[in-house]
Design a protein around this motif. Structure first.
Motif, PDB file in Angstrom:
ATOM      1  N   GLY A 258       0.812  -1.212   0.000  1.00  0.00           N
ATOM      2  CA  GLY A 258       0.000   0.000   0.000  1.00  0.00           C
ATOM      3  C   GLY A 258       0.841   1.256   0.000  1.00  0.00           C
ATOM      4  O   GLY A 258       0.479   2.259  -0.634  1.00  0.00           O
ATOM      5  N   ASN A 259       1.983   1.244   0.698  1.00  0.00           N
ATOM      6  CA  ASN A 259       2.880   2.394   0.684  1.00  0.00           C
ATOM      7  C   ASN A 259       3.470   2.617  -0.703  1.00  0.00           C
ATOM      8  O   ASN A 259       3.634   3.760  -1.143  1.00  0.00           O
ATOM      9  CB  ASN A 259       4.008   2.177   1.697  1.00  0.00           C
ATOM     10  N   VAL A 260       3.804   1.534  -1.406  1.00  0.00           N
ATOM     11  CA  VAL A 260       4.358   1.650  -2.759  1.00  0.00           C
ATOM     12  C   VAL A 260       3.303   2.203  -3.715  1.00  0.00           C
ATOM     13  O   VAL A 260       3.602   3.068  -4.552  1.00  0.00           O
ATOM     14  CB  VAL A 260       4.880   0.286  -3.240  1.00  0.00           C
ATOM     15  N   ILE A 261       2.072   1.724  -3.610  1.00  0.00           N
ATOM     16  CA  ILE A 261       0.997   2.215  -4.487  1.00  0.00           C
ATOM     17  C   ILE A 261       0.723   3.682  -4.212  1.00  0.00           C
ATOM     18  O   ILE A 261       0.544   4.488  -5.143  1.00  0.00           O
ATOM     19  CB  ILE A 261      -0.268   1.361  -4.280  1.00  0.00           C
ATOM     20  N   ASP A 262       0.703   4.065  -2.935  1.00  0.00           N
ATOM     21  CA  ASP A 262       0.505   5.468  -2.581  1.00  0.00           C
ATOM     22  C   ASP A 262       1.604   6.337  -3.181  1.00  0.00           C
ATOM     23  O   ASP A 262       1.342   7.413  -3.729  1.00  0.00           O
ATOM     24  CB  ASP A 262       0.486   5.595  -1.055  1.00  0.00           C
ATOM     25  N   SER A 263       2.846   5.881  -3.094  1.00  0.00           N
ATOM     26  CA  SER A 263       3.959   6.644  -3.658  1.00  0.00           C
ATOM     27  C   SER A 263       3.881   6.715  -5.180  1.00  0.00           C
ATOM     28  O   SER A 263       4.175   7.754  -5.782  1.00  0.00           O
ATOM     29  CB  SER A 263       5.290   6.012  -3.228  1.00  0.00           C
ATOM     30  N   PHE A 265       1.232   6.715  -7.114  1.00  0.00           N
ATOM     31  CA  PHE A 265       0.175   7.606  -7.584  1.00  0.00           C
ATOM     32  C   PHE A 265       0.395   9.062  -7.170  1.00  0.00           C
ATOM     33  O   PHE A 265       0.105   9.980  -7.944  1.00  0.00           O
ATOM     34  CB  PHE A 265      -1.188   7.134  -7.073  1.00  0.00           C
ATOM     35  N   LEU A 266       0.897   9.288  -5.960  1.00  0.00           N
ATOM     36  CA  LEU A 266       0.918  10.638  -5.404  1.00  0.00           C
ATOM     37  C   LEU A 266       2.302  11.280  -5.351  1.00  0.00           C
ATOM     38  O   LEU A 266       2.387  12.505  -5.213  1.00  0.00           O
ATOM     39  CB  LEU A 266       0.320  10.622  -3.985  1.00  0.00           C
ATOM     40  N   VAL A 267       3.357  10.504  -5.416  1.00  0.00           N
ATOM     41  CA  VAL A 267       4.703  11.064  -5.323  1.00  0.00           C
ATOM     42  C   VAL A 267       5.425  10.956  -6.657  1.00  0.00           C
ATOM     43  O   VAL A 267       5.841  11.955  -7.253  1.00  0.00           O
ATOM     44  CB  VAL A 267       5.515  10.362  -4.205  1.00  0.00           C
ATOM     45  N   ARG A 268       5.580   9.735  -7.158  1.00  0.00           N
ATOM     46  CA  ARG A 268       6.303   9.534  -8.412  1.00  0.00           C
ATOM     47  C   ARG A 268       5.425   9.772  -9.637  1.00  0.00           C
ATOM     48  O   ARG A 268       5.931   9.877 -10.752  1.00  0.00           O
ATOM     49  CB  ARG A 268       6.884   8.124  -8.444  1.00  0.00           C
ATOM     50  N   GLY A 275      -1.241   1.421 -11.096  1.00  0.00           N
ATOM     51  CA  GLY A 275      -2.384   0.614 -11.501  1.00  0.00           C
ATOM     52  C   GLY A 275      -2.045  -0.861 -11.568  1.00  0.00           C
ATOM     53  O   GLY A 275      -2.841  -1.713 -11.147  1.00  0.00           O
ATOM     54  N   ALA A 276      -0.863  -1.192 -12.079  1.00  0.00           N
ATOM     55  CA  ALA A 276      -0.461  -2.599 -12.170  1.00  0.00           C
ATOM     56  C   ALA A 276      -0.323  -3.218 -10.785  1.00  0.00           C
ATOM     57  O   ALA A 276      -0.769  -4.344 -10.540  1.00  0.00           O
ATOM     58  CB  ALA A 276       0.848  -2.719 -12.942  1.00  0.00           C
ATOM     59  N   LEU A 277       0.287  -2.490  -9.849  1.00  0.00           N
ATOM     60  CA  LEU A 277       0.428  -3.008  -8.485  1.00  0.00           C
ATOM     61  C   LEU A 277      -0.936  -3.175  -7.817  1.00  0.00           C
ATOM     62  O   LEU A 277      -1.164  -4.144  -7.090  1.00  0.00           O
ATOM     63  CB  LEU A 277       1.310  -2.071  -7.661  1.00  0.00           C
ATOM     64  N   SER A 278      -1.843  -2.244  -8.076  1.00  0.00           N
ATOM     65  CA  SER A 278      -3.182  -2.348  -7.489  1.00  0.00           C
ATOM     66  C   SER A 278      -3.925  -3.565  -8.019  1.00  0.00           C
ATOM     67  O   SER A 278      -4.577  -4.293  -7.254  1.00  0.00           O
ATOM     68  CB  SER A 278      -3.985  -1.077  -7.785  1.00  0.00           C
ATOM     69  N   VAL A 279      -3.834  -3.801  -9.320  1.00  0.00           N
ATOM     70  CA  VAL A 279      -4.511  -4.961  -9.913  1.00  0.00           C
ATOM     71  C   VAL A 279      -3.877  -6.252  -9.412  1.00  0.00           C
ATOM     72  O   VAL A 279      -4.578  -7.238  -9.124  1.00  0.00           O
ATOM     73  CB  VAL A 279      -4.466  -4.873 -11.448  1.00  0.00           C
ATOM     74  N   LEU A 280      -2.553  -6.278  -9.287  1.00  0.00           N
ATOM     75  CA  LEU A 280      -1.881  -7.466  -8.750  1.00  0.00           C
ATOM     76  C   LEU A 280      -2.326  -7.739  -7.313  1.00  0.00           C
ATOM     77  O   LEU A 280      -2.587  -8.893  -6.948  1.00  0.00           O
ATOM     78  CB  LEU A 280      -0.369  -7.283  -8.803  1.00  0.00           C
TER      79      LEU A 280
END
Length: 302
Positions: A258-263, A265-268, A275-280
């Motif tokens: 969740g921290n990677v997905i947040d980063s 979308f909102l940081v990088r 999106g790929a990480l969320s679907v995985l």
């Protein structure tokens, strides 16, 4: 002399108008319609959009725009780069779920079968933390587990922790927060199952000389399995995608997916990777949930 009065009974019941039959058949669908529209608008459409985002050209950018290139290579690239965080998420979530079950089942048992007149008060105590923001509860654990706090001082005095030992910025802090924050989701379904339990079955087992452990293992636990299954799912699923606990109580070494997905979308601003990480994550959770439900259902029937 007249005989008894005779009641005129119609030979057949008057048929219901076709319009009334149609309204009666349509009523269940009309009741489901608002919930169905809610799921379509706020779940299905965002999920489709998220799946489309995961296939955008990874060479694009938010300023220049993303092109739909059906880049299925985003999935292996995301998995290769962040599989440790994905595995850590499921590991932390599984551990928090196991701890919540160990703590929540006895609590649900007391609430359902032993609380008596204190039942309502204890239920309020279980539910009351949910009235507080998730962020505030996590920050409260940051104060409890702080290096200068009473808990760490006590553990150092008992030599459980070394002189420089700490609880913050460790997996212990993250799992503790996850367990606490999602504990009510474990307790309430188990409590509902035990509340419907026929207590005569427990008395019958005791009359047949079953010990407490046998009553728990052979009577109470099998009959409360629907609540256990629901509680574990309600705890494991949100804990897998949580990122607040790792963000506030851990370090990058404890970061979850969740921290990677947040980063992303909102940081990088790397939308295809996010999106790929969320679907995985969604696919992995669905696969584990389906397997778990089938396994738990087979064990229950057996």
């Amino acid at each position: 002399m007249t005989g008894p009065a005779r009641l005129d009974v119609p030979d057949q019941v008057a048929p219901v108008p076709a319009s009334g039959v149609r309204r009666r058949r349509a009523l269940p669908y009309l009741l489901v319609l608002p919930g169905g529209l809610w799921l379509v608008v706020f779940f299905l459409l965002p999920a489709v959009q998220l799946g489309a985002t995961s296939l955008y050209d990874p060479a694009g950018s938010l300023t220049d725009g993303y092109a739909m290139t059906w880049s299925f290579g985003n999935y292996p690239d995301a998995l290769a780069g962040y599989w440790p965080q994905l595995g850590r998420s499921f590991g932390y979530a599984a551990l928090a779920t196991a701890l919540a079950l160990l703590l929540g089942y006895p609590l649900a048992y007391v609430l359902a079968l032993r609380a008596g007149r204190w039942q309502n008060l204890l239920l309020v105590c279980v539910v009351a933390p949910m009235f507080t923001s998730f962020l505030v509860r996590t920050l409260a654990w940051k104060a409890v587990l702080s290096d200068g706090g009473a808990l760490v001082g006590l553990l150092r005095d008992l030599h459980v922790l070394g002189p420089d030992g700490r609880l913050l910025a460790s997996p212990v802090a993250v799992v503790t927060s996850l367990t606490y924050c999602y504990l009510p989701f474990m307790v309430l379904p188990i409590y509902a199952s035990l509340q419907r339990l026929d207590r005569r079955l427990l008395s019958a087992a005791q009359d047949l000389y079953a010990g407490p452990s046998q009553v728990l293992r052979r009577v109470m636990l099998p009959l409360s399995m629907p609540g256990v299954v629901a509680g574990t799912l309600l705890t494991f699923i949100p804990a897998s995608g949580d990122y607040i606990s790792a963000e506030l109580l851990g370090t990058p070494n404890e970061y979850m997916i969740g921290n990677v997905i947040d980063s992303a979308f909102l940081v990088r601003l790397d939308y295809p990777q996010g999106g790929a990480l969320s679907v995985l994550l969604l696919g992995a959770i669905l696969a584990m949930v389906v397997g778990y439900v089938r396994r738990a259902g087979a064990e229950e029937v057996g």
